[in-house]
Motif scaffolding. Structure first.
Motif, PDB file in Angstrom:
ATOM      1  N   ASP A 175       0.616  -1.089  -0.070  1.00  0.00           N
ATOM      2  CA  ASP A 175      -0.257  -0.021  -0.326  1.00  0.00           C
ATOM      3  C   ASP A 175       0.552   1.143   0.293  1.00  0.00           C
ATOM      4  O   ASP A 175       0.694   2.441   0.534  1.00  0.00           O
ATOM      5  N   ALA A 176       1.712   1.327  -0.605  1.00  0.00           N
ATOM      6  CA  ALA A 176       3.537   2.508  -0.913  1.00  0.00           C
ATOM      7  C   ALA A 176       2.429   3.252  -1.802  1.00  0.00           C
ATOM      8  O   ALA A 176       1.870   3.268  -2.756  1.00  0.00           O
ATOM      9  N   PRO A 177       2.601   5.131  -1.366  1.00  0.00           N
ATOM     10  CA  PRO A 177       1.252   5.986  -1.830  1.00  0.00           C
ATOM     11  C   PRO A 177       1.982   5.739  -3.154  1.00  0.00           C
ATOM     12  O   PRO A 177       3.558   5.918  -3.587  1.00  0.00           O
ATOM     13  N   PRO A 178       1.480   6.017  -4.632  1.00  0.00           N
ATOM     14  CA  PRO A 178       1.643   5.984  -5.424  1.00  0.00           C
ATOM     15  C   PRO A 178       2.566   7.216  -5.754  1.00  0.00           C
ATOM     16  O   PRO A 178       4.076   7.134  -6.625  1.00  0.00           O
ATOM     17  N   GLY A 179       2.733   8.962  -5.432  1.00  0.00           N
ATOM     18  CA  GLY A 179       3.289   9.636  -5.650  1.00  0.00           C
ATOM     19  C   GLY A 179       4.708   9.614  -4.868  1.00  0.00           C
ATOM     20  O   GLY A 179       5.496  10.487  -4.640  1.00  0.00           O
ATOM     21  N   LEU A 180       4.934   8.476  -3.962  1.00  0.00           N
ATOM     22  CA  LEU A 180       5.790   8.464  -3.076  1.00  0.00           C
ATOM     23  C   LEU A 180       7.488   7.577  -4.078  1.00  0.00           C
ATOM     24  O   LEU A 180       8.231   8.090  -3.499  1.00  0.00           O
ATOM     25  N   ILE A 181       6.769   7.244  -5.419  1.00  0.00           N
ATOM     26  CA  ILE A 181       7.344   6.212  -6.222  1.00  0.00           C
ATOM     27  C   ILE A 181       7.760   6.912  -7.220  1.00  0.00           C
ATOM     28  O   ILE A 181       7.057   7.484  -8.084  1.00  0.00           O
ATOM     29  N   THR A 182       9.499   6.503  -7.490  1.00  0.00           N
ATOM     30  CA  THR A 182       9.335   7.231  -9.311  1.00  0.00           C
ATOM     31  C   THR A 182      10.367   5.748  -9.673  1.00  0.00           C
ATOM     32  O   THR A 182      11.569   5.317  -9.090  1.00  0.00           O
ATOM     33  N   VAL A 183      10.324   5.995 -10.966  1.00  0.00           N
ATOM     34  CA  VAL A 183      10.740   5.080 -11.263  1.00  0.00           C
ATOM     35  C   VAL A 183      11.656   4.901 -12.658  1.00  0.00           C
ATOM     36  O   VAL A 183      11.794   6.136 -13.222  1.00  0.00           O
ATOM     37  N   THR A 184      12.984   4.493 -12.599  1.00  0.00           N
ATOM     38  CA  THR A 184      14.081   4.771 -13.348  1.00  0.00           C
ATOM     39  C   THR A 184      14.675   3.618 -12.936  1.00  0.00           C
ATOM     40  O   THR A 184      15.502   2.403 -12.710  1.00  0.00           O
ATOM     41  N   HIS A 185      14.112   3.389 -15.367  1.00  0.00           N
ATOM     42  CA  HIS A 185      14.939   2.178 -15.655  1.00  0.00           C
ATOM     43  C   HIS A 185      16.468   2.351 -15.439  1.00  0.00           C
ATOM     44  O   HIS A 185      17.342   2.811 -15.634  1.00  0.00           O
ATOM     45  N   LEU A 186      17.432   0.729 -15.460  1.00  0.00           N
ATOM     46  CA  LEU A 186      18.471   0.343 -15.659  1.00  0.00           C
ATOM     47  C   LEU A 186      19.016   0.341 -17.223  1.00  0.00           C
ATOM     48  O   LEU A 186      18.101   0.492 -17.709  1.00  0.00           O
ATOM     49  N   ALA A 187      20.552  -0.528 -17.029  1.00  0.00           N
ATOM     50  CA  ALA A 187      20.764  -0.399 -18.124  1.00  0.00           C
ATOM     51  C   ALA A 187      22.266  -1.326 -17.988  1.00  0.00           C
ATOM     52  O   ALA A 187      22.975  -1.420 -17.099  1.00  0.00           O
ATOM     53  N   ALA A 188      22.392  -1.969 -19.431  1.00  0.00           N
ATOM     54  CA  ALA A 188      24.051  -2.532 -19.254  1.00  0.00           C
ATOM     55  C   ALA A 188      24.203  -2.210 -19.260  1.00  0.00           C
ATOM     56  O   ALA A 188      25.139  -0.460 -19.584  1.00  0.00           O
ATOM     57  N   GLY A 189      26.628  -1.766 -18.500  1.00  0.00           N
ATOM     58  CA  GLY A 189      27.038  -1.224 -18.505  1.00  0.00           C
ATOM     59  C   GLY A 189      27.844  -0.625 -19.978  1.00  0.00           C
ATOM     60  O   GLY A 189      27.507  -1.471 -20.727  1.00  0.00           O
ATOM     61  N   ASP A 190      28.007  -0.039 -20.275  1.00  0.00           N
ATOM     62  CA  ASP A 190      28.994   1.182 -20.975  1.00  0.00           C
ATOM     63  C   ASP A 190      29.556   0.353 -21.660  1.00  0.00           C
ATOM     64  O   ASP A 190      30.356  -0.216 -22.833  1.00  0.00           O
ATOM     65  N   ASP A 191      30.322  -0.792 -20.939  1.00  0.00           N
ATOM     66  CA  ASP A 191      31.581  -1.590 -21.177  1.00  0.00           C
ATOM     67  C   ASP A 191      31.152  -2.970 -21.984  1.00  0.00           C
ATOM     68  O   ASP A 191      32.058  -3.334 -22.304  1.00  0.00           O
ATOM     69  N   LEU A 192      30.391  -3.388 -21.742  1.00  0.00           N
ATOM     70  CA  LEU A 192      29.551  -3.874 -22.462  1.00  0.00           C
ATOM     71  C   LEU A 192      29.088  -3.811 -23.864  1.00  0.00           C
ATOM     72  O   LEU A 192      28.057  -3.222 -24.180  1.00  0.00           O
ATOM     73  N   ARG A 193      29.937  -4.721 -25.218  1.00  0.00           N
ATOM     74  CA  ARG A 193      29.578  -4.333 -26.252  1.00  0.00           C
ATOM     75  C   ARG A 193      30.160  -5.882 -26.949  1.00  0.00           C
ATOM     76  O   ARG A 193      30.490  -6.707 -26.336  1.00  0.00           O
ATOM     77  N   PRO A 194      29.764  -6.198 -28.344  1.00  0.00           N
ATOM     78  CA  PRO A 194      30.076  -7.392 -28.940  1.00  0.00           C
ATOM     79  C   PRO A 194      31.892  -7.406 -28.921  1.00  0.00           C
ATOM     80  O   PRO A 194      32.167  -6.143 -29.800  1.00  0.00           O
ATOM     81  N   VAL A 195      31.690  -8.829 -28.163  1.00  0.00           N
ATOM     82  CA  VAL A 195      33.081  -9.185 -28.910  1.00  0.00           C
ATOM     83  C   VAL A 195      33.292  -9.912 -30.361  1.00  0.00           C
ATOM     84  O   VAL A 195      32.921 -10.894 -30.197  1.00  0.00           O
ATOM     85  N   GLU A 196      33.717  -9.579 -31.431  1.00  0.00           N
ATOM     86  CA  GLU A 196      34.766  -9.968 -32.806  1.00  0.00           C
ATOM     87  C   GLU A 196      36.136 -11.102 -32.763  1.00  0.00           C
ATOM     88  O   GLU A 196      36.358 -11.450 -33.359  1.00  0.00           O
ATOM     89  N   ASP A 197      37.209 -10.209 -31.355  1.00  0.00           N
ATOM     90  CA  ASP A 197      37.847 -10.708 -31.971  1.00  0.00           C
ATOM     91  C   ASP A 197      38.338 -11.928 -31.087  1.00  0.00           C
ATOM     92  O   ASP A 197      37.710 -12.108 -30.164  1.00  0.00           O
ATOM     93  N   ILE A 198      38.856 -12.926 -32.062  1.00  0.00           N
ATOM     94  CA  ILE A 198      39.006 -14.348 -32.341  1.00  0.00           C
ATOM     95  C   ILE A 198      40.194 -14.725 -31.022  1.00  0.00           C
ATOM     96  O   ILE A 198      39.490 -15.085 -30.051  1.00  0.00           O
TER      97      ILE A 198
END
Length: 390
Positions: A175-198
């Motif tokens: 029963d938390a007051p809706p106005g008390l809550i702010t949603v902030t989505h997360l993300a993958a780290g900036d260091d995470l990217r496709p690696v193609e170097d064998i």
């Protein structure tokens, strides 16, 4: 404005909360040169028992950002006593006593209560699985987390929820007051990217004893992650597919998982399942990139950060159709009912036998992951600091 930001779970083998704190602190340092930040790590004496190198943290520590380690120099047994029911609140402000702050952002379920009424409190709540899935937690963890969430609702000036799903659960179950809550989505780290170097991919495989092609799971080995169902679904695959794509389970040691070795033996999967242990941050991109499929059939998530991490590295994703996971994955993943062993097995088979489908899912995942960023999360969090501080 002076901001105290909780980074207590960043040191060592950082899980979801540690990754959230680390990435958000780094993102804030890139957009805010005006306000001063104290990144505090409480009770390092406790962390040192598990992680001897607890002071090696990848956090901004220059300019208007400083890292501070605060602890109580007492024996471990007495520290555990201080953590007992009814006592933690008396000590939570100890570590913050000499930190001058207008806003305190608490991230670890240890919600401080201030004698100084001028200090504003923001608390991040990740999920309510201690209520929705109590069987997946130890009793002590249920008490600790539930007390912290209830304290946040009672004492915080604002609550950050990491998904709309978590916000809905806070309202529904507590029963938390809706106005008390702010949603902030997360993300993958900036260091995470496709690696193609064998050579980079080969080095990661050698380091963690990985096969050339594999199905990957990343997460703590705990009941909520649903590893038992993943094993049972994987066991349904034809022998040829299992031989070509072994199952790799990577992540922290977790809890309540003593039955897993017996499940593997019962299913005849000895040799087909490999436990890679905790993957170092520098190796995550290569491990994700090397996966033919990333399977994450969790029973319940507050967000599901590994979903975006895998997508950011180009791994096709299978995940669950419950809680926050559809919110995060969108149409870029194959969604399954986490308790449907047959359905999960069919999803694995469909992707593993169809390289064209895997390529299609890879592109969708990269596009989906790009929709989330720590910069956006930091901007929304900073706006909340300013709002709360007045």
């Amino acid at each position: 404005m002076k901001i105290a930001f909780d980074c207590s779970l960043v040191p060592g083998e950082a899980g979801g909360i540690g990754q959230y704190s680390r990435n958000l602190a780094r993102a804030l340092s890139k957009i805010d040169s005006e306000n001063s930040y104290t990144l505090y790590i409480l009770f390092p004496a406790f962390r040192r028992l598990t992680h001897p190198e607890d002071r090696k943290v990848d956090l901004p520590n220059a300019g208007n950002f400083r890292v501070v380690f605060k602890g109580i120099p007492v024996p471990f047994q007495f520290f555990r006593y201080l953590q007992g029911p009814g006592l933690p609140r008396s000590f939570r402000e100890y570590g913050l006593g000499d930190i001058d702050a207008d806003v305190v952002h608490s991230n670890t379920f240890c919600v401080p209560r201030f004698r100084d009424r001028k200090k504003k409190l923001i608390v991040t709540v990740y999920d309510l699985t201690v209520l929705t899935h109590p069987e997946c937690h130890r009793k002590a963890n249920i008490r600790h987390c539930l007390d912290g969430i209830k304290d946040a609702i009672k004492y915080a000036d604002a609550i950050v929820a990491i998904s709309e799903s978590t916000k809905a659960d806070l309202i529904k179950y507590l029963d938390a007051p809706p106005g008390l809550i702010t949603v902030t989505h997360l993300a993958a780290g900036d260091d995470l990217r496709p690696v193609e170097d064998i050579e980079v991919l080969k080095s990661a495989r050698l380091k963690y004893s990985l096969p050339e092609r594999y199905v990957l799971f990343v997460g703590s080995n705990e009941p909520r992650k649903n590893i038992k169902t993943l094993l049972e679904a994987y066991a349904l695959l034809p022998a040829g597919i299992k031989n070509e794509f072994p199952l790799v389970i990577a992540g922290g040691r977790g809890w309540l998982n003593s039955a897993i070795p017996g499940v593997i033996k019962r299913l005849g999967l000895d040799g087909a399942v490999r436990f890679a242990g905790y993957i170092g941050r520098d190796d995550m991109s290569a491990v994700y990139s090397g996966a033919s499929v990333f399977a994450y059939p969790s029973l319940y998530e507050g967000f599901g950060l590994p979903i975006l991490e895998a997508m950011s590295c180009g791994a096709p994703v299978i995940t669950s159709n419950v809680s926050s996971m559809p919110e995060v994955a969108g149409d870029a993943a194959r969604l399954v009912t986490p308790t449907d062993t047959g359905g999960l097995g069919e999803a694995l088979s469909a992707l593993l036998v169809d390289e064209g489908l895997r390529k299609e899912m890879r592109l969708k995942g990269l596009e989906r992951a790009a929709m989330f960023s720590w910069g956006k999360c930091a901007r929304e969090t900073l706006a909340l600091y300013r709002k709360v501080a007045g």
